[in-house]
Design an enzyme around this catalytic site. Sequence first.
Site, short mmCIF file in Angstrom:
data_model
loop_
_atom_site.label_atom_id
_atom_site.label_comp_id
_atom_site.label_asym_id
_atom_site.label_seq_id
_atom_site.Cartn_x
_atom_site.Cartn_y
_atom_site.Cartn_z
CE LYS A 77 -29.25 -10.78 -33.03
NZ LYS A 77 -30.03 -9.97 -32.10
CD GLN A 121 -32.85 -7.54 -32.47
OE1 GLN A 121 -32.47 -8.69 -32.65
NE2 GLN A 121 -32.05 -6.58 -32.08
CG ASP A 144 -30.89 -12.46 -26.29
OD1 ASP A 144 -29.80 -12.59 -26.89
OD2 ASP A 144 -31.85 -11.79 -26.75
#
Length: 316
Positions: A77, A121, A144
Amino acid sequence: MPHRAPATAAHGTLSYLLFLSSASMATIIDGKAIAQTIRNEIAIEVRSLFQNYNMVPGLAVVIVGMRKDSQSYVSMKRKACAEVGIRSIDLDLPEDISEADLIEKVHQLNADPDVHGILVQLPLPKHINEEKVLSEINIEKDVDGFHPLNIGKLAMKGREPLFLPCTPKGCLELLSRSGVSIKGQKAVVVGRSNIVGLPVSLLLLKADATVTIVHSHTQDPENIIREADIVIAAAGQAMMIKGDWIKPGAAVIDVGTNAVDDPSKKSGYRLVGDVDFQEASKVAGWITPVPGGVGPMTVAMLLKNTLDGAKRRIVQ
Ligand code: NAP
């Protein structure tokens, strides 16, 4: 939907075999290529944001601990950010950080004007309540799209979430960029998790599909899936969906990513989807491969969400 097969679904094994004998292969939806196109589009917008507003979109990528899979997702990412000109703000935190300290870090990122998106994460270590941490992320930086307020708005008619979860958003983008229409079609989603199955069902509903959700307690999933013009498979069950479960001409998006033993590989395993690709690609109208289908889109959508978060600041 412009099916390549007859509009009437061929049910049952005999008609499936008859169809196979005259079938052409499905169009393979190349997620890698589509994701690259999107990344190029994002890079152009990032440059113009800098030229016109002296602004660089910033994504905070937070990782706790040393899990190898998480480390590799995070480095992918961060690299993707660099490629399109998004600044990644990297927080590598120790495994034993307390929940309160992690939340304090999230609050600092919430307050930082150079941070337009915050990604924590998952999974987090067991002593930390993931739900609690995620709900501390400012909804305006929730790239997200997992914040309950964003999911709630997604579920409500007439409300628009600030961000859509990346994998579900990527699935719909694959359909639209492949020319598959959704409105009025029967869609079956296999799986109902908070991160994929549920939000992708809500997105399909918002796009005017008639949506059925199949989960682990569903009876007779084959016959439900056989009705679908669009199948989104997100069960995490290797090659569970067989070719004769697919309606001829249907669009099949395979989110599943499952490692199966393969002694011929150096690693000893290979990745397969939830759909039996060999069989289903002879029946479907469109299908995504695994790997190279949905996976690359998830990262592209994360970049897109970050860019959108930054752009929203200008309008304000
Ligand atoms: P998850 O949280 O484990 O949820 C799986 C869902 O599938 C659950 O709703 C479960 O039903 C349902 N299910 C399990 N077995 C089933 C069966 N035999 N028949 C019907 N439904 C069944 O998984 P997830 O996080 O949503 O991920 C799903 C898959 O997508 C995994 O393979 C994951 O690796 C992959 N994934 C890929 C990406 C990407 O970017 N490519 C991103 C996220 C996830 P219940 O609710 O009844 O338990």
